[in-house]
Design a protein around this motif. Sequence first.
Motif, PDB file in Angstrom:
ATOM      1  N   ALA A 144      -5.850   8.198   3.729  1.00 43.40           N
ATOM      2  CA  ALA A 144      -5.120   8.990   2.743  1.00 43.40           C
ATOM      3  C   ALA A 144      -3.733   8.404   2.486  1.00 43.40           C
ATOM      4  O   ALA A 144      -3.258   8.387   1.339  1.00 43.40           O
ATOM      5  CB  ALA A 144      -5.000  10.436   3.216  1.00 43.40           C
ATOM      6  N   GLN A 145      -3.092   7.914   3.556  1.00 42.09           N
ATOM      7  CA  GLN A 145      -1.777   7.300   3.392  1.00 42.09           C
ATOM      8  C   GLN A 145      -1.858   6.068   2.493  1.00 42.09           C
ATOM      9  O   GLN A 145      -1.016   5.865   1.618  1.00 42.09           O
ATOM     10  CB  GLN A 145      -1.229   6.905   4.763  1.00 42.09           C
ATOM     11  N   THR A 146      -2.880   5.258   2.712  1.00 44.28           N
ATOM     12  CA  THR A 146      -3.041   4.062   1.891  1.00 44.28           C
ATOM     13  C   THR A 146      -3.230   4.416   0.421  1.00 44.28           C
ATOM     14  O   THR A 146      -2.608   3.810  -0.468  1.00 44.28           O
ATOM     15  CB  THR A 146      -4.245   3.251   2.392  1.00 44.28           C
ATOM     16  N   ILE A 147      -4.081   5.433   0.165  1.00 48.93           N
ATOM     17  CA  ILE A 147      -4.333   5.845  -1.215  1.00 48.93           C
ATOM     18  C   ILE A 147      -3.069   6.420  -1.856  1.00 48.93           C
ATOM     19  O   ILE A 147      -2.717   6.098  -2.996  1.00 48.93           O
ATOM     20  CB  ILE A 147      -5.481   6.862  -1.260  1.00 48.93           C
ATOM     21  N   TRP A 148      -2.396   7.294  -1.123  1.00 49.72           N
ATOM     22  CA  TRP A 148      -1.208   7.953  -1.669  1.00 49.72           C
ATOM     23  C   TRP A 148      -0.093   6.951  -1.926  1.00 49.72           C
ATOM     24  O   TRP A 148       0.570   6.970  -2.963  1.00 49.72           O
ATOM     25  CB  TRP A 148      -0.748   9.038  -0.711  1.00 49.72           C
ATOM     26  N   ASP A 169       9.650   6.281  -0.515  1.00 44.24           N
ATOM     27  CA  ASP A 169      10.252   6.228   0.823  1.00 44.24           C
ATOM     28  C   ASP A 169       9.995   7.520   1.591  1.00 44.24           C
ATOM     29  O   ASP A 169       9.671   7.491   2.793  1.00 44.24           O
ATOM     30  CB  ASP A 169      11.756   5.967   0.699  1.00 44.24           C
ATOM     31  N   ARG A 170      10.121   8.666   0.919  1.00 45.71           N
ATOM     32  CA  ARG A 170       9.870   9.953   1.585  1.00 45.71           C
ATOM     33  C   ARG A 170       8.413  10.068   2.012  1.00 45.71           C
ATOM     34  O   ARG A 170       8.110  10.529   3.126  1.00 45.71           O
ATOM     35  CB  ARG A 170      10.236  11.108   0.655  1.00 45.71           C
ATOM     36  N   ILE A 171       7.517   9.662   1.117  1.00 45.96           N
ATOM     37  CA  ILE A 171       6.089   9.746   1.443  1.00 45.96           C
ATOM     38  C   ILE A 171       5.764   8.866   2.645  1.00 45.96           C
ATOM     39  O   ILE A 171       5.048   9.281   3.567  1.00 45.96           O
ATOM     40  CB  ILE A 171       5.243   9.343   0.222  1.00 45.96           C
ATOM     41  N   THR A 172       6.297   7.663   2.648  1.00 43.24           N
ATOM     42  CA  THR A 172       6.061   6.759   3.768  1.00 43.24           C
ATOM     43  C   THR A 172       6.593   7.347   5.069  1.00 43.24           C
ATOM     44  O   THR A 172       5.941   7.281   6.119  1.00 43.24           O
ATOM     45  CB  THR A 172       6.716   5.398   3.496  1.00 43.24           C
TER      46      THR A 172
END
Length: 287
Positions: A30-34, A179-182
């Motif tokens: 999910a992190q990769t997709i987002w 940056d926040r998402i990461t």
Amino acid sequence: GSNMTVLQKMRFSYIGLVILLILIAGLGVAQTIWISSSQSDYEQAANQTRVANQVTMGIASLATDVAALSDAAARGYGYDEPTESYNTDNAALQTTIDQALGGVEAGSDSEAALVTLQDRFDRYKQVADTLFAAATTDPLNVSIRIVQVQRVGTRLQEAAAIYHEATLSQQAAQLDRLDRITTVWMILMAALGAIGVAWGLASLLVLLRQVVSNLQEATSRVSSSAAEIQAVSSQVAAGTAQTAAATDEASSTVEEKASSRARVRKDSRYPWEPTDTPVTSPVAAIR
């Protein structure tokens, strides 16, 4: 619960670890997709910024064409070259604005700035087209029309600056969002990793405690059984001793009874039975 066996607790621990691993893997996907989606939005915003730079350069080229036309009017010849350059730069700027309108986010500040920019560019083309078209037929009024074109051009540059600033703001917002998402995903992954480590350590401690408890209980049972066996052995030994004593006593009694019977039988012999002592005849005694 406390009634669970060691194997059941191990199975429960393994299931929990497998679930955590699945969650971590799912979060990774999910992190990769987002992040890929957010990066695409950021690249789109960066592309709008590049387009804004091209718009600014296109407006500067138009201003250069107007200045070249002013020089030609002052000389009284050479109108063709600045006119051709203006037509080329005019078409290129319109193409750039159309490209920007096709890639802008609907409802954003960049879209509003682009709409304003297009309106002012349409106004600029009207006065500039009139200027270049009348340069050869009415050279005396070229200077007046140039002032008008420059005034409209200033407003066009202001609209381009607003659009450029809007694209920069959008690009910065997308970068901050990325940056926040990461950061959030990293925190989630770290939290799940910490939970997995804590789960594994807790499971290990519980299993070790259960194994130690089972060993202590087994040792206690063995000790208790050994004590019971020793007590039974003592009882058996005591019973054996009592049996031996009773046997000895019975043997002694039997021997005593046999001896008594032998003496009785000896004392109660018949008179005709031979005896060990010689019997003296009465006649011989008299003699």
